[in-house]
Design a protein around this motif. Structure first.
Motif, PDB file in Angstrom:
ATOM      1  N   GLU A  62     -11.618  -6.868  14.069  1.00  0.00           N
ATOM      2  CA  GLU A  62     -12.190  -8.229  14.519  1.00  0.00           C
ATOM      3  C   GLU A  62     -11.439  -8.913  15.553  1.00  0.00           C
ATOM      4  N   ARG A  95       1.824  -7.370  14.845  1.00  0.00           N
ATOM      5  CA  ARG A  95       0.364  -7.200  15.190  1.00  0.00           C
ATOM      6  C   ARG A  95       0.116  -5.960  14.618  1.00  0.00           C
ATOM      7  N   ASP A  96       0.711  -4.739  14.834  1.00  0.00           N
ATOM      8  CA  ASP A  96       0.405  -3.582  14.209  1.00  0.00           C
ATOM      9  C   ASP A  96       1.805  -2.648  13.706  1.00  0.00           C
ATOM     10  N   THR A  97       1.374  -1.505  13.489  1.00  0.00           N
ATOM     11  CA  THR A  97       2.503  -0.469  12.917  1.00  0.00           C
ATOM     12  C   THR A  97       3.663  -0.173  14.124  1.00  0.00           C
ATOM     13  N   TYR A 113      -0.162   3.762   3.051  1.00  0.00           N
ATOM     14  CA  TYR A 113       0.316   2.938   4.350  1.00  0.00           C
ATOM     15  C   TYR A 113       1.779   3.033   4.412  1.00  0.00           C
ATOM     16  N   LEU A 157       4.006  -6.975   8.704  1.00  0.00           N
ATOM     17  CA  LEU A 157       2.436  -6.664   9.008  1.00  0.00           C
ATOM     18  C   LEU A 157       1.830  -7.204   7.786  1.00  0.00           C
ATOM     19  N   LYS A 158       1.176  -8.533   8.046  1.00  0.00           N
ATOM     20  CA  LYS A 158       0.521  -8.939   6.926  1.00  0.00           C
ATOM     21  C   LYS A 158      -1.079  -8.779   7.386  1.00  0.00           C
ATOM     22  N   SER A 159      -1.588  -8.009   6.916  1.00  0.00           N
ATOM     23  CA  SER A 159      -3.024  -7.695   7.019  1.00  0.00           C
ATOM     24  C   SER A 159      -3.882  -8.734   6.439  1.00  0.00           C
ATOM     25  N   GLY A 160      -5.234  -8.544   6.627  1.00  0.00           N
ATOM     26  CA  GLY A 160      -6.087  -9.480   6.065  1.00  0.00           C
ATOM     27  C   GLY A 160      -6.185 -11.045   6.853  1.00  0.00           C
ATOM     28  N   ARG A 161      -5.878 -10.749   8.325  1.00  0.00           N
ATOM     29  CA  ARG A 161      -6.217 -11.978   8.978  1.00  0.00           C
ATOM     30  C   ARG A 161      -7.204 -12.526   9.136  1.00  0.00           C
ATOM     31  N   SER A 162      -8.364 -11.831   8.855  1.00  0.00           N
ATOM     32  CA  SER A 162      -9.629 -12.364   8.895  1.00  0.00           C
ATOM     33  C   SER A 162      -9.903 -13.226   7.658  1.00  0.00           C
ATOM     34  N   SER A 182       0.911  -1.269  -0.022  1.00  0.00           N
ATOM     35  CA  SER A 182       0.027  -0.040  -0.001  1.00  0.00           C
ATOM     36  C   SER A 182       0.890   1.116  -0.020  1.00  0.00           C
ATOM     37  N   TYR A 188       4.935  -4.188   4.698  1.00  0.00           N
ATOM     38  CA  TYR A 188       3.509  -4.200   4.923  1.00  0.00           C
ATOM     39  C   TYR A 188       2.943  -5.241   3.641  1.00  0.00           C
ATOM     40  N   ASP A 206      -8.793  -5.663  10.431  1.00  0.00           N
ATOM     41  CA  ASP A 206      -8.334  -6.787  11.264  1.00  0.00           C
ATOM     42  C   ASP A 206      -8.307  -6.628  12.741  1.00  0.00           C
ATOM     43  N   GLU A 254      -0.456  -7.363   1.948  1.00  0.00           N
ATOM     44  CA  GLU A 254      -1.940  -7.865   2.243  1.00  0.00           C
ATOM     45  C   GLU A 254      -2.223  -8.943   1.960  1.00  0.00           C
TER      46      GLU A 254
END
Lengths: 707, 707
Positions: free
Chosen positions: B335, A294-296, A180, A255-260, A177, A228, B332, A230
């Motif tokens: 959730e 987990r986060d930035t 981001y 940070l790999k997002s889209g965990r859900s 991104s 980062y 994320d 996705e």
């Protein structure tokens, strides 16, 4: 990830033409430093770009004080990089002109490509084909660009540069991104962290986050990589990049997002639904040494902690504190983070107790507020922790006291001596102080945090980096020769296929008559089970195709006919290949071993206990295929209910060697079977005290397409 | 927590004499503002204390420009508060003098009391007795003191005041640890958070963290309470304080440290080891509305987010973003935090899609970087989220863009209008900006975070506060009359005792001869189980005292003698009360229901499934006793394996009404039984489709001590 193929190699170094070019042409150059075509020029002019800037704009002779050229063809020299800031439909022509000129890379700021639909997708493909024809790397389209502080290259239109330029430093950021990535860069700047390379990859027509990681792995200026991401599309490239970074001793914090779960998984098998997209990515990333954050904030905390490049593989923490409370807070967090805090040796404790009778010298080492009156106490406790305690990492909680004008200079001096004396330890302070004081402690060689919990998490992460770097690459099992049948096999054929790869089922025969069934049972020994065999029937019990506990010849004979009669009614169209007669095994623990195919990462193995444990408690371990027995054993022991296999509650321990062997062999089978393999379910596998046997086997594969 | 006694009431208001006194005597007053006896005077002088400062020191006439008195008796007026900064052994005399003078509170900075051993403990007890004789509240000893910005009272020797004074504001901090409390206060100051009250309780001879919470609950200046607590000693007082805070609409954010089990639990029962000290505290805190935080940062994030006092009980989140990546990061985290992010209504999406064809108006609502060129897009998307989406909370991700000099003023104006239009929504921004710009957005009525994940966690916490405040107090069950026997009862007697409280076992009889056993079995119906009954035998199976599956008269007769013979050999000294004959129930799900006694919180109930589920997976729910059936049902459904009880995998659902009734009744039994009850184990309880039955029951109690 095709394990039969030789690992591909990737030319990560070719990103040099994108990230450190000697010259850059800006096509669509603007005189207005606030416009997209003007921003990179303005930024490079004030950022001290060490190469040559070549603006291209047919309407101008001069742009921001630089000579401007009417077209790419008119350029007086070959630009190593091209930045394109014009409408999408003009880009193919410009890319071709750049290629003709001998340019090595293009950065496509322009939007209006694949992200907008079919028309844009076509232009994107065209641009890519042209660029590849000339051997050029392509960043974007739809990218915010890159920067590289070391060479003053700002090939980006990010407005964050208007606030402040990034600081020089050893951190690199790669982000799918753009916004981001720029946000990460801005936060790093605010925190005083030198994130000196940023790559944002946009549509990733060519260059991906993996390429950026690979390039940073080989870069002289980047020691610590923040990414980062996705989703993944090219597993091989990402794995190659991660392995390159690991070989170079550079941690990757991702940070790999889209965990859900996105619910988009098309795989129909039971196993597939257990694995889940993110869990597969998690397993692959962990295997290849990524520290997932987990986060930035955590990403930048870890990147900050890595600035000293001290990664203690056998990490342990000593906490020196002037507050009992802070010591407990740190201990709690260390326990959560799995970071050991062993107690000080008894003799050292006794010595410190003499120095400070009301102190607590175990670990945390509480030298109490008394240390404020007598700084030598703090020094003594800290040295004792390093020398006698031998802790690989130290956290000193000094809070606002360390910021005091009277104490700070002496404290800094003491700390600097300690740093020099113990150069291989990870040393951190938890203090509240202004920026100047903080920088001074950093210059004395200490990490500075204001929150003890965040400090402990970062210290624990450095240990995980050390473990990851020290880990030997896992041994891969030898792959069997697998020739999948033209269509999904029935149970008997599936077991036969697996048996060739060394995967044991219960002893069994296929019978085509009651007499054959009786003979088979007599040979195998009673009791036996009998099951219908049909390529058209997966769930045999549901249609009355299974009989258990057949204790003698009469039972077997009767069961043979009953099964045929029942299935004749319940599944009249099914082709019947025979009836399976198997020795009925009992006792042991029912397990599930499965394979599913991840669209990106290929075959993935799942292990869990049967029934409730996988279906309700989701207590499973997963790993990309193939893997060796040691890995299989780790997977087995990693499930929450592992104690059931190792002899809890008076059970006989299951044969973990046999179970691990089966799991590893199945992973090798799956890797060797090729992309037609969709899924395998061995459910249940019975883990006995001696041996493990698949009691059922389903192999699903795509029908063979004849050439 | 003795539920038979009437709830005690606590005079939290009396802490006013500690926290907002009209006058204060400092005994051991020092002219040196850097010494313990000088710091509070210096701080109050520069902090603008609104009361009178009365230094006491026999060696001086004047201290820091104030008249100084030789002794407490010499004071020209009654001090409302006394601060004592002299050696421990002098304190009893001084406390008595303060009491004689009519003082209402003493703050004991001095160390050397209970924390140092038996001698100090004795002095502490003496001081406490004297103070209570005069009706004075005591803070400490060994406390760093208190401050209260609203009245300029700085009864503390914390050196943090040398760096900066705390800001006025609606946050109060209560901390057992002095240094950690001061650290919290210093971090709050650095973050610009107005933590205007600090209470550090030290040895807690009298005033505890609970008292401080209770006082803040009634204070005009504190709306948000932050507490740091290591362990609990007085459950009733803490619960009263928490309930007072909840009734006042003030959230309590608590960092309770010591999460790791200390292994100090003396309780021997199986149930006790499952509950664990921290888990019990966790359950009690949750029940009384505490939002437990993981670390300092989270505590202050939540306190900051509470500044608007908007706590949406039915929380939902709408995210407006200029970066797709940030939207995914926020989703994320939402959730993970259990914060719903429902999609926008279809019509609203269609309208926004027309405004911005390449935007994504579902939720997150991505108005893309286009919003930077056209601020009305951002405004339109945000209003749509609030109006059409109806989200209770909104997070706008604007990153460094919101800090730009060109955009910020217009953006702030727009946001201010939105704030005015939707006064009941929780509105947050994620931006990177300098302090001035940040304050301006805060003044426009928005929370400001730089990290989207932290913002989401704080927003989710505000929803949990709202839920907690909206929650009705749980209905308590009626307590039965329980008269425990003089010593721990045997199984038969235990079941009889429980039966009176409405807790059902399988139908059973006690037999004293083989004939009685046969008659009982005939009456109950076959099959039956038979078990030895002895007050000396807890683990009946282990010594051969149990027979299952007795299908007819002959089996029962034989079993009677076999049990006696076996037990005669394996436990020759055991007193035999008879043999229990019980109808053998089968099917259903085996559960465990237990009671353990927490030294602080009294009886605690534990629920889990039997065997592996509690012993290996630790899948249990716990709650302090007593509680109603609704709470019991929530506990049952909260375990991970709850689906096994509700009909997973084709099972008949268990009778949850019966199970919840049994659990609630047992909690009432335990609450009524008084402090002699040590533990109860109903293991297993068989949960059938109709009914739930305790198949075994162990009640452990302390032997009755005759008066």
């Amino acid at each position: 990830m095709n394990m039969n193929a030789k690992p591909r190699t990737y030319d990560f170094a070719s990103l040099g033409a994108l990230l450190a070019p000697r010259s850059v042409a800006i096509i669509g150059a603007s005189a207005d430093p606030a416009r997209i075509g003007g921003r990179p020029i303005a930024a490079m002019l004030s950022g001290g770009y060490k190469g040559r800037i070549l603006p291209v704009n047919p309407g101008r002779d001069e742009v921001q004080g630089l000579a401007c050229y009417a077209s790419v063809a008119d350029l007086p020299e070959t630009p190593e990089a091209g930045i394109i800031a014009v409408a999408a439909k003009q880009t193919p022509e410009i890319v071709r002109a750049l290629g003709e000129k001998g340019c090595r890379s293009v950065t496509l700021f322009s939007a209006g490509f694949a992200e907008t639909g079919a028309v844009g997708e076509k232009i994107q493909a065209e641009v890519l084909a042209i660029a590849h024809g000339y051997g050029m790397r392509v960043l974007g389209p739809n990218t915010l660009g890159v920067y590289n502080v070391a060479v003053g290259y700002y090939g980006t239109f990010s407005s964050s540069l208007e606030m402040a330029f990034p600081l020089p430093g050893n951190v690199g950021i790669a982000s799918q991104s753009g916004a981001y990535g720029a946000h990460l860069s801005a936060v790093a700047r605010v925190r005083g962290l030198g994130a000196s390379v940023l790559v944002t990859t946009g549509n990733e027509a060519d260059v991906t986050v993996a390429d950026a990681i690979g390039w940073m792995a080989g870069s002289d200026t980047v020691d610590v990589i923040c990414a980062y991401q996705e989703g993944f599309r090219d597993a091989d490239r990402m794995i190659a990049a991660l392995d390159t970074a690991r070989a170079a001793g550079k941690p990757v914090f991702m940070l790999k997002s889209g965990r859900s779960p996105l619910g988009a998984s098309a795989a129909a098998s039971h196993t597939a639904s257990l694995a889940g997209d993110d869990a597969v990515a998690e397993a692959v990333l962990a295997e290849h040494g990524v520290i997932r954050v987990r986060d930035t904030e955590q990403m930048l905390d870890f990147a900050y902690a890595a600035r000293q490049r001290i990664y203690p593989a056998h990490n342990s923490l000593g906490v020196i504190t002037i507050s009992g409370g802070a010591g407990i807070v740190a201990s709690d967090e260390a326990e959560l983070a799995g970071l050991p805090m062993p107690a000080m040796p008894a003799e050292a404790q006794a010595r410190l107790k003499q120095l400070l009778p009301y102190g607590a010298p175990a670990n945390p080492l509480d030298c109490t507020a008394q240390a404020l009156n007598d700084m030598s106490l703090f020094e003594e406790f800290t040295r004792a922790a390093l020398r006698d305690g031998g802790y690989r990492s130290i956290l000193c909680f000094m809070t606002y006291v360390a910021g005091s004008a009277t104490l700070a200079p002496k404290l800094r001096e003491t700390l600097h001596e300690i740093r020099t004396e113990f150069p291989d330890r990870l040393l951190a302070l938890c203090i509240i102080a202004d920026d100047t004081v903080t920088r001074a402690y950093e210059e004395a060689g200490f990490l500075v945090f204001s929150d003890p919990s965040r400090a402990v998490r970062a210290i624990a992460a450095m240990g995980r980096v050390g473990e990851m770097m020290a880990r030997k690459p896992k041994a891969l099992p030898e792959l069997p020769n697998v020739r999948l049948p033209a269509v999904s096999p029935d149970e008997y054929a599936a077991k036969a296929l697996l048996a060739k790869a060394g995967i044991a089922a219960a002893a069994e025969r296929i019978a085509h008559s009651a007499e054959e069934a009786v003979a088979a049972a007599a040979e195998l020994g009673f009791p036996v089970v009998m099951k219908i065999v049909s390529p058209d029937i997966v769930h045999k019990s549901d249609i009355g195709g299974v009989r258990l506990n057949l204790v003698d010849t009469d039972c077997v004979r009767a069961a043979y006919q009953e099964i045929l009669d029942t299935v004749g009614r319940t599944a009249p169209a099914a082709r019947i290949a025979g009836i399976l007669v198997a020795r009925q095994l009992s006792g042991g623990v029912e397990c599930l071993i499965g394979i599913s195919r991840d669209p990106v990462f290929g075959p993935v193995a799942v292990f869990g206990l049967g029934g409730i444990f996988v279906e309700i408690l989701k207590d499973v371990a997963i790993s990309p295929c193939p893997f060796d027995e040691a890995t299989a054993r780790e997977m087995i022991l990693s499930i929450k209910a592992a104690a059931i296999l190792t002899g809890a509650r008076g059970r006989a321990p299951a044969d973990l060697d046999a179970l691990a062997s089966m799991l590893s062999r199945l992973s090798a089978f799956a890797a060797a079977a090729g992309p037609r393999l969709r899924a395998i379910d061995l459910n249940p596998v019975l883990a006995l005290p001696d041996g493990a046997y698949a009691l059922d086997a389903v192999i699903e594969c795509d029908d063979e397409v004849l050439p």
